[in-house]
Design a protein around this motif. Sequence first.
Motif, PDB file in Angstrom:
ATOM      1  N   ASN A  84      15.578  -9.337   2.232  1.00 35.52           N
ATOM      2  CA  ASN A  84      15.068  -8.456   1.183  1.00 35.52           C
ATOM      3  C   ASN A  84      13.544  -8.349   1.280  1.00 35.52           C
ATOM      4  N   PRO A  85      12.998  -7.173   1.597  1.00 38.85           N
ATOM      5  CA  PRO A  85      11.541  -7.050   1.723  1.00 38.85           C
ATOM      6  C   PRO A  85      10.822  -7.001   0.378  1.00 38.85           C
ATOM      7  N   PHE A  86      11.583  -6.928  -0.721  1.00 43.40           N
ATOM      8  CA  PHE A  86      10.970  -6.773  -2.043  1.00 43.40           C
ATOM      9  C   PHE A  86      10.807  -8.098  -2.781  1.00 43.40           C
ATOM     10  N   ARG A  87      11.022  -9.203  -2.104  1.00 44.53           N
ATOM     11  CA  ARG A  87      10.830 -10.493  -2.766  1.00 44.53           C
ATOM     12  C   ARG A  87       9.379 -10.656  -3.218  1.00 44.53           C
ATOM     13  N   ALA A  88       9.204 -11.352  -4.331  1.00 45.04           N
ATOM     14  CA  ALA A  88       7.857 -11.540  -4.890  1.00 45.04           C
ATOM     15  C   ALA A  88       7.160 -12.706  -4.216  1.00 45.04           C
ATOM     16  N   VAL A  89       5.826 -12.687  -4.282  1.00 40.99           N
ATOM     17  CA  VAL A  89       5.025 -13.773  -3.744  1.00 40.99           C
ATOM     18  C   VAL A  89       4.096 -14.273  -4.859  1.00 40.99           C
ATOM     19  N   ASP A  90       3.908 -15.563  -4.926  1.00 38.90           N
ATOM     20  CA  ASP A  90       3.067 -16.159  -5.968  1.00 38.90           C
ATOM     21  C   ASP A  90       2.358 -17.381  -5.377  1.00 38.90           C
ATOM     22  N   PRO A  91       1.045 -17.472  -5.451  1.00 44.83           N
ATOM     23  CA  PRO A  91       0.142 -16.511  -6.088  1.00 44.83           C
ATOM     24  C   PRO A  91      -0.051 -15.247  -5.260  1.00 44.83           C
ATOM     25  N   VAL A  92      -0.486 -14.202  -5.939  1.00 43.33           N
ATOM     26  CA  VAL A  92      -0.653 -12.912  -5.269  1.00 43.33           C
ATOM     27  C   VAL A  92      -1.976 -12.904  -4.516  1.00 43.33           C
ATOM     28  N   PRO A  93      -1.960 -12.660  -3.184  1.00 44.56           N
ATOM     29  CA  PRO A  93      -3.222 -12.620  -2.423  1.00 44.56           C
ATOM     30  C   PRO A  93      -4.006 -11.345  -2.722  1.00 44.56           C
ATOM     31  N   THR A  94      -5.268 -11.359  -2.420  1.00 45.01           N
ATOM     32  CA  THR A  94      -6.106 -10.175  -2.634  1.00 45.01           C
ATOM     33  C   THR A  94      -6.069  -9.212  -1.455  1.00 45.01           C
ATOM     34  N   ASP A  95      -5.596  -9.659  -0.312  1.00 44.39           N
ATOM     35  CA  ASP A  95      -5.520  -8.811   0.876  1.00 44.39           C
ATOM     36  C   ASP A  95      -4.467  -9.392   1.801  1.00 44.39           C
ATOM     37  N   GLY A  96      -4.074  -8.605   2.786  1.00 41.07           N
ATOM     38  CA  GLY A  96      -3.088  -9.059   3.749  1.00 41.07           C
ATOM     39  C   GLY A  96      -3.623  -8.963   5.161  1.00 41.07           C
ATOM     40  N   PRO A  97      -2.927  -9.568   6.109  1.00 39.57           N
ATOM     41  CA  PRO A  97      -3.411  -9.580   7.498  1.00 39.57           C
ATOM     42  C   PRO A  97      -3.157  -8.299   8.259  1.00 39.57           C
ATOM     43  N   GLY A  98      -2.328  -7.403   7.694  1.00 35.64           N
ATOM     44  CA  GLY A  98      -1.933  -6.222   8.440  1.00 35.64           C
ATOM     45  C   GLY A  98      -0.793  -6.538   9.396  1.00 35.64           C
ATOM     46  N   PRO A  99      -0.230  -5.530  10.026  1.00 37.52           N
ATOM     47  CA  PRO A  99       0.852  -5.766  10.982  1.00 37.52           C
ATOM     48  C   PRO A  99       0.350  -6.439  12.252  1.00 37.52           C
ATOM     49  N   ASN A 100       1.270  -6.809  13.110  1.00 33.90           N
ATOM     50  CA  ASN A 100       0.912  -7.358  14.409  1.00 33.90           C
ATOM     51  C   ASN A 100      -0.109  -6.437  15.086  1.00 33.90           C
ATOM     52  N   PRO A 101      -1.248  -6.972  15.525  1.00 34.79           N
ATOM     53  CA  PRO A 101      -2.287  -6.107  16.118  1.00 34.79           C
ATOM     54  C   PRO A 101      -1.798  -5.245  17.272  1.00 34.79           C
ATOM     55  N   LEU A 102      -0.795  -5.702  18.005  1.00 33.90           N
ATOM     56  CA  LEU A 102      -0.269  -4.888  19.099  1.00 33.90           C
ATOM     57  C   LEU A 102       0.314  -3.572  18.590  1.00 33.90           C
ATOM     58  N   LEU A 103       0.721  -3.557  17.316  1.00 35.31           N
ATOM     59  CA  LEU A 103       1.328  -2.362  16.742  1.00 35.31           C
ATOM     60  C   LEU A 103       0.297  -1.414  16.145  1.00 35.31           C
ATOM     61  N   LEU A 104      -0.984  -1.741  16.315  1.00 35.69           N
ATOM     62  CA  LEU A 104      -2.061  -0.899  15.795  1.00 35.69           C
ATOM     63  C   LEU A 104      -2.817  -0.184  16.911  1.00 35.69           C
ATOM     64  N   GLN A 105      -2.299  -0.260  18.142  1.00 37.62           N
ATOM     65  CA  GLN A 105      -3.065   0.208  19.292  1.00 37.62           C
ATOM     66  C   GLN A 105      -2.608   1.551  19.840  1.00 37.62           C
ATOM     67  N   HIS A 106      -1.464   2.063  19.373  1.00 40.91           N
ATOM     68  CA  HIS A 106      -0.929   3.266  20.015  1.00 40.91           C
ATOM     69  C   HIS A 106      -0.160   4.110  18.998  1.00 40.91           C
ATOM     70  N   PRO A 107      -0.376   5.427  18.982  1.00 45.06           N
ATOM     71  CA  PRO A 107       0.326   6.285  18.018  1.00 45.06           C
ATOM     72  C   PRO A 107       1.829   6.357  18.227  1.00 45.06           C
ATOM     73  N   MET A 155      -5.319 -13.649  16.707  1.00 48.33           N
ATOM     74  CA  MET A 155      -4.705 -13.053  17.890  1.00 48.33           C
ATOM     75  C   MET A 155      -5.684 -12.097  18.558  1.00 48.33           C
ATOM     76  N   ALA A 156      -5.767 -12.173  19.878  1.00 45.13           N
ATOM     77  CA  ALA A 156      -6.599 -11.257  20.660  1.00 45.13           C
ATOM     78  C   ALA A 156      -5.694 -10.317  21.442  1.00 45.13           C
ATOM     79  N   VAL A 157      -6.049  -9.045  21.468  1.00 45.34           N
ATOM     80  CA  VAL A 157      -5.269  -8.062  22.219  1.00 45.34           C
ATOM     81  C   VAL A 157      -6.198  -7.345  23.191  1.00 45.34           C
ATOM     82  N   THR A 158      -5.647  -6.960  24.307  1.00 45.45           N
ATOM     83  CA  THR A 158      -6.409  -6.224  25.312  1.00 45.45           C
ATOM     84  C   THR A 158      -6.335  -4.729  25.023  1.00 45.45           C
ATOM     85  N   VAL A 159      -7.405  -4.046  25.348  1.00 47.40           N
ATOM     86  CA  VAL A 159      -7.441  -2.586  25.260  1.00 47.40           C
ATOM     87  C   VAL A 159      -7.824  -2.085  26.646  1.00 47.40           C
ATOM     88  N   PRO A 160      -6.846  -1.795  27.509  1.00 46.49           N
ATOM     89  CA  PRO A 160      -7.168  -1.414  28.888  1.00 46.49           C
ATOM     90  C   PRO A 160      -7.822  -0.043  28.946  1.00 46.49           C
TER      91      PRO A 160
END
Length: 668
Positions: free
Chosen positions: A141-164, A556-561
């Motif tokens: 279930n992706p809707f489970r609650a979290v406590d305490p509530v953070p002020t920010d998140g890490p974002g998705p896996n960086p590899l998934l931010l490199q290509h449309p 995590m470090a990712v390469t950008v060829p």
Amino acid sequence: MLGDLGTASLAIGLACATLTALLWLRVALLGAPARPARLAAAATLAAAGTACALLEVALLRHDFSIRFVAENGGRHVPLYYTVTSLWSALDGSLLLWLLVLGGFTALLARQRYPARLHAYAMVVVSAVTMFFFALSRFAANPFRAVDPVPTDGPGPNPLLLQHPAMGVHPPLLYAGYLGLVVPFALALAAPLAGPQGRAWLRLARPWALAAWAALTAGIGLGAWWSYAVLGWGGYWAWDPVENASLLPWLTATAFLHTALGRATGRAAWNTTLAVASFILVLLGTFLTRSGAVTSVHAFTDSPLGPMLLGLVLLAVVVSTVATGRRTDRPTRHGAPALSRPTAVLVNGVLLVTIAAVVLVGTIFPLLSAPLGGVRTSVGPAYYQRTAVPLAVVVLLLAGVTPALRDRTRGLRRLAVPGAAALATVALVGLFSRPGLPALAAFGAATFVLVGQAGQLVDRLRARGRVVGLAGLVAHAGIALVAVGVAGSSAYGRDTERTVRTGETLRVADVRVQLLGVDRGAGGGGMTVRARLRLTEAGGAERTITPALRYHPARDMAVTVPAIGTGPLRDTYVTLIAVAEDSGSATIRIAVNPLVGLLWAGGALTTAGGVVAAVGAARSRRRPTAQAGGRQPSTVAVGAESADSRVAGPRAVGAEPAGSGAAGPGGVG
């Protein structure tokens, strides 16, 4: 609030999927009206859409009280990748899976198929939908609650931010996977539906074509993403998750071919292939979502493994029992050894053999640990020695099969493609010596391309129009893929070395000189770029900046060829590491010839599948004879409509009543 609404939508979806299965069972057993069952299927889709929409709103609003958003969202993530974050992790991707599955369920419910066949097929699809809703509601279930509530998140896996391609690759892949549930359901429903079940293959073929086209596009985009993002310079590593997508593609391809040809024992063969294709989808889901395999493409630390494995085993048992009841197996006369039906059947057997080889290599590491006490890995060499030679034979048969349509002139039609293939092998072998596997691939691809060109000319001369264009395009695309794979594998060159500022690294006729190293911060992390002067053949120079990006939120470090794409080759430069004083850097440079043909071939193959799916869907909407009667012939992918000069009164792709193989064809 959003979390409670999302959980409620999953519960409602589970209830609607269960109700849908029960209502369609009522239609099948009692002949009840189908309208309530159709409404329940639409409600199931609405529940899945609502769950996806709620999670998207939570991601866009940065509602970190929801665990999925807290673990995969982030204020620094660009809008596009915030939207695609929905399928960046296990729980959210399961919602996309439910949305696509619900879409197929609702679309199938709207069809006007023979009543009993339709109802039993809907029971199967609804049961599958019910399982995945239960999985999402109670285990992921992706809707489970979290406590305490953070002020920010890490974002998705960086590899998934490199290509449309992140925005289209998973949806296309899921559409390809889940589209195969319809042929699976129709194959299981056929023996339960009595005489109405004879039409299952004709009805299943357009769905299989659409799923095959989407799966082809998804695999191609996945290879492109791997090539452009991962930084190793390749596009296919025989990774377990890559193999999991290839397996149903192979069996679905075999299904589309053998569903078209007239061959002894084809009815049982088609049923087996339709069932096996979706079971392999479920097996791939287990491998991807269970944490059983280590892969850059897999979801790790998942609790879903036992449940998904149970679904795979249940599907195998139910399919064996259901298809074992089939009794309407008409006697068929054996086809001549040198004929198109025989070639189609042999091609299907070879595709299944390749799938079996890949399956063994994929699951062997999972079995070796409990059986032998040591987990054994299976590397690319295994697949190159087993699957690749079989694939070359399949490619050759793809060029032979269309010529055998005309038994009187078939062998003569092979003369020109055969001569072109031999000339290609001789010339390439004489001037470059790429090795036997690449030579065989070049020869087979030439054979297919020249043969397809000849087929195109013959059909234009005979009719003034192109019949079976989809098959010609798809087969030409596969041949181009073979050339791209063989060329990049045989002629590719690479080297890796640590160089200091001012030093040069060379491979083939390409060299790079390190001009300096730049460091900067931004985008939620730190970026290190190497400024390189790239000099190619002929003296052309340009500056390139491959980079390393460090994401502290994920540690995590990712390469950008830096990829230079040309008409005949790519220049691929990767920054591997940088010294603390920025005085030196480890650089990898690769020259990848003909890799562009791989992407062009994938696009052509997908286009052929799309054209075939559209044509098959239009053909299915034409008036047909009563169930059990003779069906009108239609245009097939890789085939053509009946030609009285060749096939006589029986149309290509048509067969006697009861065999269920008339109608639109597959990729042939």
